[in-house]
Design a protein around this motif. Sequence first.
Motif, PDB file in Angstrom:
ATOM      1  N   HIS A  53      89.107  86.133  26.637  1.00  0.00           N
ATOM      2  CA  HIS A  53      88.594  86.564  27.933  1.00  0.00           C
ATOM      3  C   HIS A  53      89.173  85.745  29.083  1.00  0.00           C
ATOM      4  CE1 HIS A  53      85.474  88.706  25.556  1.00  0.00           C
ATOM      5  NE2 HIS A  53      85.585  89.548  26.547  1.00  0.00           N
ATOM      6  N   GLU A  54      89.468  84.489  28.827  1.00  0.00           N
ATOM      7  CA  GLU A  54      90.112  83.678  29.870  1.00  0.00           C
ATOM      8  C   GLU A  54      91.475  84.269  30.229  1.00  0.00           C
ATOM      9  OE1 GLU A  54      91.308  79.012  30.843  1.00  0.00           O
ATOM     10  OE2 GLU A  54      90.704  79.586  28.802  1.00  0.00           O
ATOM     11  N   GLN A  55      92.259  84.607  29.199  1.00  0.00           N
ATOM     12  CA  GLN A  55      93.570  85.213  29.446  1.00  0.00           C
ATOM     13  C   GLN A  55      93.424  86.619  30.014  1.00  0.00           C
ATOM     14  OE1 GLN A  55      96.748  83.726  29.061  1.00  0.00           O
ATOM     15  NE2 GLN A  55      97.173  85.539  30.315  1.00  0.00           N
ATOM     16  N   HIS A  56      92.442  87.348  29.523  1.00  0.00           N
ATOM     17  CA  HIS A  56      92.158  88.702  30.016  1.00  0.00           C
ATOM     18  C   HIS A  56      91.895  88.675  31.519  1.00  0.00           C
ATOM     19  CE1 HIS A  56      90.165  92.706  30.045  1.00  0.00           C
ATOM     20  NE2 HIS A  56      89.275  92.120  30.825  1.00  0.00           N
ATOM     21  N   LEU A  57      91.087  87.719  31.956  1.00  0.00           N
ATOM     22  CA  LEU A  57      90.774  87.577  33.378  1.00  0.00           C
ATOM     23  C   LEU A  57      92.040  87.287  34.184  1.00  0.00           C
ATOM     24  CD1 LEU A  57      88.642  87.320  35.646  1.00  0.00           C
ATOM     25  CD2 LEU A  57      88.402  84.913  35.009  1.00  0.00           C
ATOM     26  N   ALA A  58      92.880  86.390  33.665  1.00  0.00           N
ATOM     27  CA  ALA A  58      94.139  86.060  34.352  1.00  0.00           C
ATOM     28  C   ALA A  58      95.048  87.283  34.425  1.00  0.00           C
ATOM     29  CB  ALA A  58      94.843  84.917  33.621  1.00  0.00           C
ATOM     30  N   ASN A  59      95.083  88.084  33.366  1.00  0.00           N
ATOM     31  CA  ASN A  59      95.925  89.284  33.349  1.00  0.00           C
ATOM     32  C   ASN A  59      95.482  90.295  34.404  1.00  0.00           C
ATOM     33  OD1 ASN A  59      97.293  88.173  31.199  1.00  0.00           O
ATOM     34  ND2 ASN A  59      96.318  89.454  29.648  1.00  0.00           N
ATOM     35  N   VAL A  60      94.166  90.496  34.506  1.00  0.00           N
ATOM     36  CA  VAL A  60      93.633  91.442  35.488  1.00  0.00           C
ATOM     37  C   VAL A  60      93.977  90.982  36.906  1.00  0.00           C
ATOM     38  CG1 VAL A  60      91.515  92.407  36.481  1.00  0.00           C
ATOM     39  CG2 VAL A  60      91.776  92.252  34.001  1.00  0.00           C
ATOM     40  N   PHE A 101      97.832  91.440  37.641  1.00  0.00           N
ATOM     41  CA  PHE A 101      98.274  92.812  37.856  1.00  0.00           C
ATOM     42  C   PHE A 101      97.823  93.350  39.207  1.00  0.00           C
ATOM     43  CE2 PHE A 101      97.561  97.427  37.506  1.00  0.00           C
ATOM     44  CZ  PHE A 101      98.869  97.821  37.268  1.00  0.00           C
ATOM     45  N   SER A 102      96.627  92.977  39.634  1.00  0.00           N
ATOM     46  CA  SER A 102      96.046  93.602  40.819  1.00  0.00           C
ATOM     47  C   SER A 102      96.274  92.853  42.120  1.00  0.00           C
ATOM     48  CB  SER A 102      94.535  93.776  40.613  1.00  0.00           C
ATOM     49  OG  SER A 102      93.913  92.527  40.417  1.00  0.00           O
ATOM     50  N   ILE A 103      96.608  91.566  42.051  1.00  0.00           N
ATOM     51  CA  ILE A 103      96.574  90.746  43.255  1.00  0.00           C
ATOM     52  C   ILE A 103      97.578  91.177  44.316  1.00  0.00           C
ATOM     53  CG2 ILE A 103      98.174  88.979  42.388  1.00  0.00           C
ATOM     54  CD1 ILE A 103      95.025  88.434  44.562  1.00  0.00           C
ATOM     55  N   SER A 104      98.813  91.542  43.926  1.00  0.00           N
ATOM     56  CA  SER A 104      99.827  91.888  44.929  1.00  0.00           C
ATOM     57  C   SER A 104      99.436  93.128  45.711  1.00  0.00           C
ATOM     58  CB  SER A 104     101.193  92.088  44.262  1.00  0.00           C
ATOM     59  OG  SER A 104     101.113  93.061  43.243  1.00  0.00           O
ATOM     60  N   ARG A 116     101.166  91.837  28.062  1.00  0.00           N
ATOM     61  CA  ARG A 116     100.241  90.714  28.041  1.00  0.00           C
ATOM     62  C   ARG A 116      98.909  91.097  27.388  1.00  0.00           C
ATOM     63  NH1 ARG A 116     101.615  85.764  28.287  1.00  0.00           N
ATOM     64  NH2 ARG A 116      99.926  85.045  29.641  1.00  0.00           N
ATOM     65  N   ALA A 117      98.459  92.319  27.626  1.00  0.00           N
ATOM     66  CA  ALA A 117      97.195  92.760  27.024  1.00  0.00           C
ATOM     67  C   ALA A 117      97.314  92.832  25.505  1.00  0.00           C
ATOM     68  CB  ALA A 117      96.786  94.124  27.586  1.00  0.00           C
ATOM     69  N   VAL A 118      98.441  93.357  25.020  1.00  0.00           N
ATOM     70  CA  VAL A 118      98.664  93.449  23.568  1.00  0.00           C
ATOM     71  C   VAL A 118      98.795  92.058  22.966  1.00  0.00           C
ATOM     72  CG1 VAL A 118     100.290  94.182  21.778  1.00  0.00           C
ATOM     73  CG2 VAL A 118      99.677  95.751  23.627  1.00  0.00           C
ATOM     74  N   ASP A 119      99.590  91.208  23.593  1.00  0.00           N
ATOM     75  CA  ASP A 119      99.774  89.846  23.081  1.00  0.00           C
ATOM     76  C   ASP A 119      98.454  89.081  23.047  1.00  0.00           C
ATOM     77  OD1 ASP A 119     102.443  90.315  22.761  1.00  0.00           O
ATOM     78  OD2 ASP A 119     103.099  89.182  24.512  1.00  0.00           O
ATOM     79  N   ASN A 120      97.634  89.274  24.069  1.00  0.00           N
ATOM     80  CA  ASN A 120      96.341  88.606  24.118  1.00  0.00           C
ATOM     81  C   ASN A 120      95.452  89.077  22.969  1.00  0.00           C
ATOM     82  OD1 ASN A 120      94.384  86.860  25.227  1.00  0.00           O
ATOM     83  ND2 ASN A 120      93.499  88.497  26.486  1.00  0.00           N
ATOM     84  N   PHE A 121      95.488  90.368  22.680  1.00  0.00           N
ATOM     85  CA  PHE A 121      94.701  90.906  21.568  1.00  0.00           C
ATOM     86  C   PHE A 121      95.185  90.343  20.230  1.00  0.00           C
ATOM     87  CE2 PHE A 121      94.164  94.127  18.226  1.00  0.00           C
ATOM     88  CZ  PHE A 121      92.781  94.228  18.213  1.00  0.00           C
ATOM     89  N   LEU A 122      96.507  90.300  20.030  1.00  0.00           N
ATOM     90  CA  LEU A 122      97.053  89.783  18.780  1.00  0.00           C
ATOM     91  C   LEU A 122      96.748  88.292  18.619  1.00  0.00           C
ATOM     92  CD1 LEU A 122     100.531  91.588  18.688  1.00  0.00           C
ATOM     93  CD2 LEU A 122      98.429  92.220  17.482  1.00  0.00           C
ATOM     94  N   CYS A 123      96.741  87.555  19.729  1.00  0.00           N
ATOM     95  CA  CYS A 123      96.355  86.138  19.680  1.00  0.00           C
ATOM     96  C   CYS A 123      94.905  86.001  19.233  1.00  0.00           C
ATOM     97  CB  CYS A 123      96.541  85.485  21.045  1.00  0.00           C
ATOM     98  SG  CYS A 123      98.245  85.034  21.424  1.00  0.00           S
ATOM     99  N   TYR A 124      94.064  86.871  19.759  1.00  0.00           N
ATOM    100  CA  TYR A 124      92.647  86.821  19.346  1.00  0.00           C
ATOM    101  C   TYR A 124      92.520  87.070  17.843  1.00  0.00           C
ATOM    102  CZ  TYR A 124      87.932  88.294  18.277  1.00  0.00           C
ATOM    103  OH  TYR A 124      86.698  88.415  17.665  1.00  0.00           O
ATOM    104  N   VAL A 125      93.244  88.053  17.333  1.00  0.00           N
ATOM    105  CA  VAL A 125      93.179  88.363  15.898  1.00  0.00           C
ATOM    106  C   VAL A 125      93.551  87.133  15.072  1.00  0.00           C
ATOM    107  CG1 VAL A 125      94.181  89.740  14.033  1.00  0.00           C
ATOM    108  CG2 VAL A 125      93.583  90.832  16.200  1.00  0.00           C
TER     109      VAL A 125
END
Length: 292
Positions: free
Chosen positions: A27-34, A37-40, A97-106
Amino acid sequence: MRAEVGSTDGVLLSFPGELTASASAFHEQHLANVKQFSISEMVAQHQENFFGIHLRGFRDESEETKRAIYRHFMKFQVLKEYVLETREVRIEVAVTRAVDNFLCYVADILTEAMIARPELLKSEERVSMQEVLKHASIEEFVRWAAERHVNQLSFKGLSAIAEYMKKRLGLGLSEGQEDWGVLKRAVAVRNLIVHRRCIVDERFIHSMGDKTLRRGERYCVPSRMAYQVTFQAMRIVQEFDKRVARKFEIPLLVTADQPWYSAPNGPSALDRERDALAQRGGPTDGMMPGSI
């Protein structure tokens, strides 16, 4: 208990009240990813609104102020074009990044389960003594072994990972077909982005099950995929995390106590803003933290 953030696209920022260490890292990485993506686009929209307000009173400004506003406005138009031009790349990065984050969690949760239940380490696979001794602790070795398995299996697709988790832990990663389908396609897209610069090959056509794809052409990642994979990965992790923690008695952490959640620009900032607005009688639905 559920520490929830907003409901518009704040649905991407909805967190469980308790979670494993693996899910906390996710979730920490998930938050950073969101945010990434949206900040610019959010900054660009903010600037556009800012100029809209000032240009309405443009006639009343001094000549010097008019020239300064005009210079900044023209520079903003150039930067806005950059934002639009790079949107496709940002979508690719978001999916990857979303896929990599999920695979890291696994890999992480597999490690936590194995440490909690050492008997899960039993395997017919042979490991050299040198590979074992190069790790400083059994926890470090287990993490290495789990990450190696997940990395090797990722090239075979999400089904292979799910089968391995089911065999090793006795738990299915997902109980929903729709969210699982989104992740399976996203893993294939992630591999194409990373290893083929989005140039379609036979493996990708087979993985996607789409006969309209043409070998050698560039695959344009749909903009909706970034949201879909981010959302579905979050849902699967949250649901699976509860089941695996319960089965293997993995210790749980309180979400509100995590540094990434309680940081000044973290999700807790929204809680404070919502509480303040509620006290003033203002609307609180659909809020997002100012930094996100």
